[in-house]
Design a protein around this motif. Sequence first.
Motif, mmCIF file in Angstrom:
data_model
loop_
_atom_site.group_PDB
_atom_site.id
_atom_site.type_symbol
_atom_site.label_atom_id
_atom_site.label_comp_id
_atom_site.label_asym_id
_atom_site.label_seq_id
_atom_site.Cartn_x
_atom_site.Cartn_y
_atom_site.Cartn_z
ATOM 1 N N PRO A 30 -26.050 -5.377 -5.158
ATOM 2 C CA PRO A 30 -26.979 -5.786 -6.221
ATOM 3 C C PRO A 30 -28.278 -4.968 -6.205
ATOM 4 O O PRO A 30 -28.798 -4.608 -7.261
ATOM 5 C CB PRO A 30 -27.246 -7.263 -5.911
ATOM 6 C CG PRO A 30 -25.991 -7.721 -5.235
ATOM 7 C CD PRO A 30 -25.549 -6.534 -4.398
ATOM 8 N N ARG A 31 -28.794 -4.642 -5.024
ATOM 9 C CA ARG A 31 -30.039 -3.848 -4.932
ATOM 10 C C ARG A 31 -29.830 -2.452 -5.499
ATOM 11 O O ARG A 31 -30.654 -1.944 -6.258
ATOM 12 C CB ARG A 31 -30.495 -3.762 -3.467
ATOM 13 C CG ARG A 31 -31.700 -2.869 -3.244
ATOM 14 C CD ARG A 31 -32.953 -3.480 -3.912
ATOM 15 N NE ARG A 31 -33.976 -2.480 -4.015
ATOM 16 C CZ ARG A 31 -34.430 -1.981 -5.174
ATOM 17 N NH1 ARG A 31 -33.974 -2.421 -6.324
ATOM 18 N NH2 ARG A 31 -35.366 -1.071 -5.196
ATOM 19 N N GLY A 32 -28.742 -1.807 -5.128
ATOM 20 C CA GLY A 32 -28.454 -0.470 -5.647
ATOM 21 C C GLY A 32 -28.217 -0.474 -7.148
ATOM 22 O O GLY A 32 -28.719 0.383 -7.873
ATOM 23 N N ARG A 33 -27.468 -1.467 -7.618
ATOM 24 C CA ARG A 33 -27.204 -1.550 -9.064
ATOM 25 C C ARG A 33 -28.480 -1.820 -9.840
ATOM 26 O O ARG A 33 -28.688 -1.265 -10.923
ATOM 27 C CB ARG A 33 -26.135 -2.613 -9.344
ATOM 28 C CG ARG A 33 -24.760 -2.203 -8.838
ATOM 29 C CD ARG A 33 -23.648 -3.089 -9.366
ATOM 30 N NE ARG A 33 -23.938 -4.511 -9.383
ATOM 31 C CZ ARG A 33 -23.673 -5.361 -8.395
ATOM 32 N NH1 ARG A 33 -23.100 -4.925 -7.276
ATOM 33 N NH2 ARG A 33 -23.965 -6.642 -8.510
ATOM 34 N N ALA A 34 -29.356 -2.639 -9.287
ATOM 35 C CA ALA A 34 -30.627 -2.926 -9.958
ATOM 36 C C ALA A 34 -31.516 -1.690 -10.013
ATOM 37 O O ALA A 34 -32.170 -1.420 -11.021
ATOM 38 C CB ALA A 34 -31.356 -4.064 -9.247
ATOM 39 N N ALA A 35 -31.526 -0.922 -8.932
ATOM 40 C CA ALA A 35 -32.368 0.280 -8.883
ATOM 41 C C ALA A 35 -31.964 1.297 -9.945
ATOM 42 O O ALA A 35 -32.816 1.986 -10.513
ATOM 43 C CB ALA A 35 -32.299 0.915 -7.498
ATOM 44 N N PHE A 36 -30.664 1.371 -10.202
ATOM 45 C CA PHE A 36 -30.173 2.378 -11.144
ATOM 46 C C PHE A 36 -29.701 1.783 -12.472
ATOM 47 O O PHE A 36 -29.245 2.508 -13.350
ATOM 48 C CB PHE A 36 -29.048 3.197 -10.498
ATOM 49 C CG PHE A 36 -29.528 4.027 -9.345
ATOM 50 C CD1 PHE A 36 -30.209 5.213 -9.555
ATOM 51 C CD2 PHE A 36 -29.329 3.607 -8.038
ATOM 52 C CE1 PHE A 36 -30.678 5.974 -8.494
ATOM 53 C CE2 PHE A 36 -29.789 4.360 -6.972
ATOM 54 C CZ PHE A 36 -30.463 5.544 -7.198
ATOM 55 N N GLY A 37 -29.813 0.476 -12.610
ATOM 56 C CA GLY A 37 -29.444 -0.165 -13.860
ATOM 57 C C GLY A 37 -27.965 -0.050 -14.197
ATOM 58 O O GLY A 37 -27.613 0.190 -15.347
ATOM 59 N N THR A 38 -27.110 -0.198 -13.196
ATOM 60 C CA THR A 38 -25.675 -0.051 -13.416
ATOM 61 C C THR A 38 -24.963 -1.395 -13.289
ATOM 62 O O THR A 38 -25.481 -2.329 -12.690
ATOM 63 C CB THR A 38 -25.061 0.942 -12.412
ATOM 64 O OG1 THR A 38 -25.259 0.449 -11.089
ATOM 65 C CG2 THR A 38 -25.687 2.318 -12.538
ATOM 66 N N THR A 39 -23.782 -1.437 -13.838
ATOM 67 C CA THR A 39 -22.947 -2.630 -13.719
ATOM 68 C C THR A 39 -22.094 -2.518 -12.460
ATOM 69 O O THR A 39 -21.943 -1.434 -11.885
ATOM 70 C CB THR A 39 -22.010 -2.763 -14.922
ATOM 71 O OG1 THR A 39 -21.097 -1.656 -14.919
ATOM 72 C CG2 THR A 39 -22.782 -2.815 -16.226
ATOM 73 N N GLU A 40 -21.517 -3.643 -12.053
ATOM 74 C CA GLU A 40 -20.647 -3.642 -10.887
ATOM 75 C C GLU A 40 -19.446 -2.712 -11.108
ATOM 76 O O GLU A 40 -19.060 -1.954 -10.216
ATOM 77 C CB GLU A 40 -20.181 -5.062 -10.589
ATOM 78 C CG GLU A 40 -19.457 -5.197 -9.278
ATOM 79 C CD GLU A 40 -19.172 -6.651 -8.923
ATOM 80 O OE1 GLU A 40 -18.350 -6.853 -8.007
ATOM 81 O OE2 GLU A 40 -19.760 -7.557 -9.530
ATOM 82 N N GLU A 41 -18.884 -2.761 -12.301
ATOM 83 C CA GLU A 41 -17.732 -1.917 -12.617
ATOM 84 C C GLU A 41 -18.095 -0.425 -12.554
ATOM 85 O O GLU A 41 -17.377 0.377 -11.962
ATOM 86 C CB GLU A 41 -17.188 -2.263 -14.004
ATOM 87 C CG GLU A 41 -15.991 -1.435 -14.405
ATOM 88 C CD GLU A 41 -15.505 -1.759 -15.810
ATOM 89 O OE1 GLU A 41 -14.397 -1.316 -16.133
ATOM 90 O OE2 GLU A 41 -16.230 -2.421 -16.584
ATOM 91 N N PHE A 42 -19.224 -0.078 -13.165
ATOM 92 C CA PHE A 42 -19.662 1.323 -13.141
ATOM 93 C C PHE A 42 -19.926 1.775 -11.707
ATOM 94 O O PHE A 42 -19.555 2.891 -11.326
ATOM 95 C CB PHE A 42 -20.917 1.501 -14.001
ATOM 96 C CG PHE A 42 -21.413 2.915 -14.041
ATOM 97 C CD1 PHE A 42 -20.849 3.843 -14.902
ATOM 98 C CD2 PHE A 42 -22.456 3.326 -13.216
ATOM 99 C CE1 PHE A 42 -21.309 5.152 -14.943
ATOM 100 C CE2 PHE A 42 -22.915 4.629 -13.246
ATOM 101 C CZ PHE A 42 -22.337 5.548 -14.120
ATOM 102 N N ALA A 43 -20.579 0.926 -10.921
ATOM 103 C CA ALA A 43 -20.883 1.280 -9.534
ATOM 104 C C ALA A 43 -19.604 1.543 -8.744
ATOM 105 O O ALA A 43 -19.545 2.486 -7.952
ATOM 106 C CB ALA A 43 -21.711 0.177 -8.877
ATOM 107 N N GLU A 44 -18.603 0.735 -8.956
ATOM 108 C CA GLU A 44 -17.321 0.945 -8.273
ATOM 109 C C GLU A 44 -16.692 2.275 -8.678
ATOM 110 O O GLU A 44 -16.179 3.017 -7.845
ATOM 111 C CB GLU A 44 -16.353 -0.203 -8.564
ATOM 112 C CG GLU A 44 -16.666 -1.480 -7.829
ATOM 113 C CD GLU A 44 -16.578 -1.345 -6.320
ATOM 114 O OE1 GLU A 44 -15.721 -0.596 -5.815
ATOM 115 O OE2 GLU A 44 -17.394 -1.985 -5.629
ATOM 116 N N GLN A 45 -16.730 2.571 -9.960
ATOM 117 C CA GLN A 45 -16.100 3.785 -10.473
ATOM 118 C C GLN A 45 -16.832 5.058 -10.060
ATOM 119 O O GLN A 45 -16.228 6.119 -10.003
ATOM 120 C CB GLN A 45 -16.006 3.734 -11.997
ATOM 121 C CG GLN A 45 -15.078 2.682 -12.516
ATOM 122 C CD GLN A 45 -15.171 2.537 -14.028
ATOM 123 O OE1 GLN A 45 -16.085 3.032 -14.669
ATOM 124 N NE2 GLN A 45 -14.197 1.833 -14.605
#
Length: 120
Positions: A30-45
């Motif tokens: 959640p911290r990494g996704r918040a920093a870069f404004g990404t979704t869980e799906e995008f982060a996985e991909q």
Amino acid sequence: MHALGQVLVALVALIHVYIVVLEMLLWRTPRGRAAFGTTEEFAEQTAAMAANQGLYNGFLVAGLVWGLLAGDPLQWQVETFFLTCVAVAGLFGAVTVSRRILLVQTVPAVLALAVVLATR
């Protein structure tokens, strides 16, 4: 003034250590996704791509630390080169990804570069 330049170079290096941690270790969290404004799906991909970006930011950290530890005349040359690399990467990121990168990456690098060059 030289000490201020070294503090600013160290600050830029620390900012990039944080970016390395975000991109290589926290990208999917959640911290990494918040920093870069990404979704869980995008982060996985894109986790492998982000880790690769993190590695390159790690090289910038290594160069800045090398500059901090190097003696004259190499110190200002190494710091100038790597701060310029950080500033250019920040400009490219600001144009292609987010203007926020300009404040987080480019402005600190340019300020540090100005002080390093002024104390040369």
